[in-house]
Design a protein around this motif. Sequence first.
Motif, PDB file in Angstrom:
ATOM      1  N   ARG A 150       0.841  -1.202   0.000  1.00 49.71           N
ATOM      2  CA  ARG A 150       0.000   0.000   0.000  1.00 49.71           C
ATOM      3  C   ARG A 150       0.876   1.252   0.000  1.00 49.71           C
ATOM      4  O   ARG A 150       1.773   1.413   0.822  1.00 49.71           O
ATOM      5  CB  ARG A 150      -0.909  -0.003   1.233  1.00 49.71           C
ATOM      6  CG  ARG A 150      -1.599   1.327   1.533  1.00 49.71           C
ATOM      7  CD  ARG A 150      -2.779   1.616   0.644  1.00 49.71           C
ATOM      8  NE  ARG A 150      -3.172   3.018   0.734  1.00 49.71           N
ATOM      9  CZ  ARG A 150      -3.921   3.556   1.696  1.00 49.71           C
ATOM     10  NH1 ARG A 150      -4.367   2.797   2.682  1.00 49.71           N
ATOM     11  NH2 ARG A 150      -4.234   4.832   1.681  1.00 49.71           N
ATOM     12  N   GLY A 223      -0.755  11.211   9.271  1.00 51.45           N
ATOM     13  CA  GLY A 223      -0.256  10.122  10.097  1.00 51.45           C
ATOM     14  C   GLY A 223       1.142  10.388  10.601  1.00 51.45           C
ATOM     15  O   GLY A 223       1.789  11.374  10.226  1.00 51.45           O
ATOM     16  N   ALA A 275       1.228  -2.263  14.654  1.00 51.53           N
ATOM     17  CA  ALA A 275       1.596  -1.457  13.485  1.00 51.53           C
ATOM     18  C   ALA A 275       3.100  -1.517  13.244  1.00 51.53           C
ATOM     19  O   ALA A 275       3.554  -1.599  12.100  1.00 51.53           O
ATOM     20  CB  ALA A 275       1.148  -0.010  13.686  1.00 51.53           C
ATOM     21  N   GLN A 278       3.883  -4.820  11.621  1.00 52.99           N
ATOM     22  CA  GLN A 278       3.485  -4.804  10.216  1.00 52.99           C
ATOM     23  C   GLN A 278       4.470  -3.995   9.381  1.00 52.99           C
ATOM     24  O   GLN A 278       4.801  -4.368   8.253  1.00 52.99           O
ATOM     25  CB  GLN A 278       2.080  -4.215  10.067  1.00 52.99           C
ATOM     26  CG  GLN A 278       1.574  -4.256   8.625  1.00 52.99           C
ATOM     27  CD  GLN A 278       0.230  -3.571   8.453  1.00 52.99           C
ATOM     28  OE1 GLN A 278      -0.424  -3.185   9.429  1.00 52.99           O
ATOM     29  NE2 GLN A 278      -0.196  -3.403   7.218  1.00 52.99           N
ATOM     30  N   THR A 282       6.477  -5.448   6.249  1.00 51.21           N
ATOM     31  CA  THR A 282       6.279  -4.801   4.946  1.00 51.21           C
ATOM     32  C   THR A 282       7.595  -4.260   4.404  1.00 51.21           C
ATOM     33  O   THR A 282       7.862  -4.324   3.200  1.00 51.21           O
ATOM     34  CB  THR A 282       5.249  -3.668   5.062  1.00 51.21           C
ATOM     35  OG1 THR A 282       4.023  -4.193   5.580  1.00 51.21           O
ATOM     36  CG2 THR A 282       4.981  -3.027   3.702  1.00 51.21           C
ATOM     37  N   VAL A 302       2.004   6.017   9.349  1.00 50.82           N
ATOM     38  CA  VAL A 302       1.052   5.230  10.134  1.00 50.82           C
ATOM     39  C   VAL A 302      -0.132   6.157  10.381  1.00 50.82           C
ATOM     40  O   VAL A 302      -0.031   7.125  11.135  1.00 50.82           O
ATOM     41  CB  VAL A 302       1.667   4.730  11.453  1.00 50.82           C
ATOM     42  CG1 VAL A 302       0.626   3.947  12.253  1.00 50.82           C
ATOM     43  CG2 VAL A 302       2.887   3.846  11.170  1.00 50.82           C
ATOM     44  N   LEU A 303      -1.243   5.878   9.694  1.00 55.90           N
ATOM     45  CA  LEU A 303      -2.346   6.825   9.650  1.00 55.90           C
ATOM     46  C   LEU A 303      -2.991   7.003  11.023  1.00 55.90           C
ATOM     47  O   LEU A 303      -3.169   6.044  11.787  1.00 55.90           O
ATOM     48  CB  LEU A 303      -3.391   6.351   8.635  1.00 55.90           C
ATOM     49  CG  LEU A 303      -2.889   6.142   7.203  1.00 55.90           C
ATOM     50  CD1 LEU A 303      -4.060   5.862   6.269  1.00 55.90           C
ATOM     51  CD2 LEU A 303      -2.093   7.351   6.703  1.00 55.90           C
ATOM     52  N   THR A 306      -6.746   4.927  12.344  1.00 59.39           N
ATOM     53  CA  THR A 306      -6.807   3.530  11.909  1.00 59.39           C
ATOM     54  C   THR A 306      -5.491   2.782  12.134  1.00 59.39           C
ATOM     55  O   THR A 306      -5.475   1.556  12.146  1.00 59.39           O
ATOM     56  CB  THR A 306      -7.137   3.444  10.411  1.00 59.39           C
ATOM     57  OG1 THR A 306      -6.070   4.031   9.661  1.00 59.39           O
ATOM     58  CG2 THR A 306      -8.437   4.176  10.106  1.00 59.39           C
ATOM     59  N   HIS A 307      -4.385   3.503  12.264  1.00 60.11           N
ATOM     60  CA  HIS A 307      -3.032   2.927  12.383  1.00 60.11           C
ATOM     61  C   HIS A 307      -2.661   2.096  11.154  1.00 60.11           C
ATOM     62  O   HIS A 307      -1.811   1.207  11.232  1.00 60.11           O
ATOM     63  CB  HIS A 307      -2.897   2.083  13.654  1.00 60.11           C
ATOM     64  CG  HIS A 307      -3.167   2.840  14.915  1.00 60.11           C
ATOM     65  ND1 HIS A 307      -2.462   3.967  15.273  1.00 60.11           N
ATOM     66  CD2 HIS A 307      -4.104   2.640  15.891  1.00 60.11           C
ATOM     67  CE1 HIS A 307      -2.928   4.426  16.423  1.00 60.11           C
ATOM     68  NE2 HIS A 307      -3.920   3.647  16.811  1.00 60.11           N
ATOM     69  N   GLU A 308      -3.293   2.389  10.021  1.00 58.44           N
ATOM     70  CA  GLU A 308      -2.951   1.699   8.785  1.00 58.44           C
ATOM     71  C   GLU A 308      -1.542   2.093   8.352  1.00 58.44           C
ATOM     72  O   GLU A 308      -1.144   3.257   8.456  1.00 58.44           O
ATOM     73  CB  GLU A 308      -3.960   2.053   7.691  1.00 58.44           C
ATOM     74  CG  GLU A 308      -3.733   1.297   6.392  1.00 58.44           C
ATOM     75  CD  GLU A 308      -4.769   1.649   5.333  1.00 58.44           C
ATOM     76  OE1 GLU A 308      -4.699   1.076   4.243  1.00 58.44           O
ATOM     77  OE2 GLU A 308      -5.644   2.498   5.612  1.00 58.44           O
ATOM     78  N   VAL A 309      -0.795   1.121   7.855  1.00 58.83           N
ATOM     79  CA  VAL A 309       0.589   1.335   7.448  1.00 58.83           C
ATOM     80  C   VAL A 309       0.646   1.581   5.949  1.00 58.83           C
ATOM     81  O   VAL A 309       0.193   0.761   5.152  1.00 58.83           O
ATOM     82  CB  VAL A 309       1.450   0.117   7.827  1.00 58.83           C
ATOM     83  CG1 VAL A 309       2.842   0.222   7.210  1.00 58.83           C
ATOM     84  CG2 VAL A 309       1.550  -0.014   9.349  1.00 58.83           C
ATOM     85  N   VAL A 310       1.218   2.732   5.548  1.00 59.49           N
ATOM     86  CA  VAL A 310       1.335   3.099   4.134  1.00 59.49           C
ATOM     87  C   VAL A 310       2.803   3.415   3.843  1.00 59.49           C
ATOM     88  O   VAL A 310       3.396   4.290   4.486  1.00 59.49           O
ATOM     89  CB  VAL A 310       0.462   4.330   3.798  1.00 59.49           C
ATOM     90  CG1 VAL A 310       0.558   4.662   2.309  1.00 59.49           C
ATOM     91  CG2 VAL A 310      -0.982   4.085   4.197  1.00 59.49           C
TER      92      VAL A 310
END
Length: 356
Positions: A150, A223, A275, A278, A282, A302-303, A306-310
């Motif tokens: 991502r 993030g 996170a 991940q 990644t 790290v958003l 949501t702590h989504e990893v981009v």
Amino acid sequence: MEKIRLGVLFGGVSSEYEVSLLSASSILRHLDREKYDVVRIGITKDGRWLLFEGDDTLLKTGAWADSCSAAVLSPDRGTHGLLVLRDGKTECLRLDAVFPILHGKNGEDGTVQGLCALADIPCVGSDTAGSAVCMDKELTHCVLEHNGVRMAKWVRALKGEPLDTVWRRIEEAGISLPLFIKPARSGSSVGVSKARTREELPAALETAFREDEKVLIEETLSGAEVECAVMGNGDPFAAGAVGEIEPLRELYDYEGKYCDDTTALHIPARIPEAAARQMRETAVRAYRAAGCRGLSRVDFFVLHGTHEVVLNEINTLPGFTDISMYPKLFCHDGLSYGELLDRLIGFALESEGASF
């Protein structure tokens, strides 16, 4: 044990010339002179290659070029090193390996790596292809997204394209204001700016086009900016902790990275362990997909919420200054700066099948 004759290459025709001098100064202080016969090779801003024979402290002042002899890295495998031009004579200086402390264009983009390959000299870091892929942000997006990593939404703009065409491409990609505009092949945030309105886009593009004729326009992500250090060849691994960059002003730019105190570093990063885990996984996957070797620093967002990893980008020759994140992360694992350098040089020799 016979010493390894190591060429430390610094400077370069790059907007990151000064950072290279700081990185080289730091590395030279930490190399074990019982293990390495160090040959210091500088490239001036106008592209002259020189054998540096002065005091290392001259690197920080920028006056190093006054204590040099002309020299070039020969592509001839018989030379396997430098041709030094001194007193009307040519001297051959064989090198066992090269550590290119060159950031950005003409150093991190595969050019020097290709020269070392022609000369059959082991080179610390990624090879020509891996370096080129990671230096060109468009290629990085294409390769990593194809491998399921991502990244931010993006479009490309070329110098001379009509602004209406660029804006239509942005809208079709579903990218909303504000926008980040980046030169495709530049580092250390040189030429990067933020356009908050449509009216600010032309000036931001003009700034980026001063560095490159190809530019990326990316969505703005909210993030934490977090970095992961990876090393190795066939079985790469990430440092045990990830580090967070906390810019104390809006844009984490060149000055914030190297020139002032407007940035705070947090090791470990202030993010959930899930996170961080991940990110490490990644980072290793992206490192392999891009064809990296030796070392890379992999940067993420790290958003918030949501702590989504981009993934943001991969740096194949990250900064090695006293405040740089890459060495700090492995030192946090208990590896000394000198031991880290030994590992990286070892990976270069290993990849070439060399033995010392």
